[in-house]
Design a protein around this motif. Sequence first.
Motif, short mmCIF file in Angstrom:
data_model
loop_
_atom_site.label_atom_id
_atom_site.label_comp_id
_atom_site.label_asym_id
_atom_site.label_seq_id
_atom_site.Cartn_x
_atom_site.Cartn_y
_atom_site.Cartn_z
N LEU A 1 -8.79 -6.83 -3.59
CA LEU A 1 -8.73 -8.25 -3.93
C LEU A 1 -7.28 -8.75 -3.92
O LEU A 1 -7.00 -9.85 -3.44
CB LEU A 1 -9.36 -8.48 -5.30
CG LEU A 1 -9.54 -9.92 -5.77
CD1 LEU A 1 -10.47 -10.67 -4.82
CD2 LEU A 1 -10.10 -9.96 -7.19
N GLY A 2 -6.35 -7.95 -4.46
CA GLY A 2 -4.96 -8.37 -4.50
C GLY A 2 -4.22 -8.12 -3.21
O GLY A 2 -3.30 -8.86 -2.86
N GLY A 3 -4.60 -7.08 -2.49
CA GLY A 3 -3.91 -6.74 -1.25
C GLY A 3 -3.49 -5.28 -1.25
O GLY A 3 -2.68 -4.87 -2.08
N ILE A 4 -4.06 -4.49 -0.34
CA ILE A 4 -3.74 -3.08 -0.27
C ILE A 4 -2.26 -2.89 0.05
O ILE A 4 -1.73 -3.49 0.98
CB ILE A 4 -4.61 -2.38 0.80
CG1 ILE A 4 -6.08 -2.43 0.40
CG2 ILE A 4 -4.17 -0.96 1.01
CD1 ILE A 4 -6.41 -1.62 -0.83
N GLY A 5 -1.59 -2.03 -0.74
CA GLY A 5 -0.18 -1.77 -0.52
C GLY A 5 0.74 -2.67 -1.32
O GLY A 5 1.96 -2.49 -1.27
N ASN A 6 0.20 -3.62 -2.04
CA ASN A 6 1.00 -4.53 -2.85
C ASN A 6 0.75 -4.21 -4.32
O ASN A 6 -0.37 -4.37 -4.81
CB ASN A 6 0.62 -5.99 -2.54
CG ASN A 6 1.59 -6.99 -3.14
OD1 ASN A 6 2.13 -6.78 -4.22
ND2 ASN A 6 1.83 -8.08 -2.42
N VAL A 7 1.80 -3.75 -5.01
CA VAL A 7 1.64 -3.32 -6.40
C VAL A 7 1.23 -4.49 -7.29
O VAL A 7 0.25 -4.43 -8.04
CB VAL A 7 2.94 -2.67 -6.92
CG1 VAL A 7 2.80 -2.31 -8.39
CG2 VAL A 7 3.27 -1.43 -6.10
N PHE A 8 1.98 -5.58 -7.20
CA PHE A 8 1.66 -6.73 -8.04
C PHE A 8 0.37 -7.41 -7.57
O PHE A 8 -0.30 -8.07 -8.36
CB PHE A 8 2.82 -7.72 -8.04
CG PHE A 8 4.04 -7.18 -8.72
CD1 PHE A 8 4.03 -6.92 -10.07
CD2 PHE A 8 5.20 -6.92 -8.01
CE1 PHE A 8 5.16 -6.42 -10.72
CE2 PHE A 8 6.32 -6.41 -8.64
CZ PHE A 8 6.30 -6.15 -9.99
N GLY A 9 0.03 -7.24 -6.31
CA GLY A 9 -1.25 -7.75 -5.84
C GLY A 9 -2.41 -7.05 -6.51
O GLY A 9 -3.42 -7.68 -6.86
N ALA A 10 -2.28 -5.73 -6.71
CA ALA A 10 -3.33 -4.99 -7.42
C ALA A 10 -3.43 -5.44 -8.87
O ALA A 10 -4.53 -5.54 -9.42
CB ALA A 10 -3.03 -3.49 -7.35
#
Length: 293
Positions: A228-237
């Motif tokens: 949902l946040g974006g694979i590979g993006n820490v803050f996205g997770a």
Amino acid sequence: MKSNLDHPVTKWYDRGPLLGAAGGAIAFWIVLRLLSPDVTVLYVAVAMVGGAVIGTVLGLLTGILTKPRAQVQISAQTVAVTAVVSAVAAELGWILFKQFINQVDWPSAKQRIPFPQIDVVTGQALQVGGVTIQRSAIFTVGALVVCSVILWFFINRTRLGRGMQAVSQDPDTARLMGINVDRIIVVAFALGAVLAAIAGVSQGLQNNNIEFRMGFLAGLKAFTAAVLGGIGNVFGAVVGGLVLGVIEAMATQYIPGQFGGSTWKDVWAFVILILVLVFRPQGLLGARVVDRA
């Protein structure tokens, strides 16, 4: 032309550190259970730290011992000695295993096990302006903030973290650039284990007990939050997890009829995941990747 490093014996170089680390951690846990069957906060801390240290050392030693050489030569004498030693070790191991089965108080997989309580974290709930906030929830949010910041700094600002990004994109090219791919893989597994342990402790503090199925749905939710946040993006997770929690809370509170309530919160969470995959597959904060010929 097939290299000597492709010999079947060398495959244990990949499995050796994992088997050695797991065996060392389990052995340390068995020793602690034999010394003291009572579970306390100090007991859990010693088990986690001691098991990690001993398991890591044994895993590294196993990896060094099973490291492939330039040439692999196996004689009949070596095979015979290995077979004899393995047979004797297996027999002794079976005898010790039967003794451990009878003496160690093993936890039942079908029963909930009380999780150690810490007064500072699991004490009386706080009242803030008419809102009740559990202390375990504060601990979870604090651990989330600290772990996400440290993880972002490690991945984006350290040499080892940048090497991890390079290996994830193209391990062969990263190896040609002088990056130790094997070490990067071990660090990635170790880092994932540490974060999973922190998440497990947080969930145990919130539920007050643990069971063998407690991580299944949480793992699905974690994967959903990452996508949902974006694979590979820490803050996205992190954002994906928060959005997922808000969606579940709103679905439980505001959707009326048979499609609302706590029984449907997981359904609505995965519905949002499907919509994101259809209309924005890179995630909420993920960058669009363009492949060029």
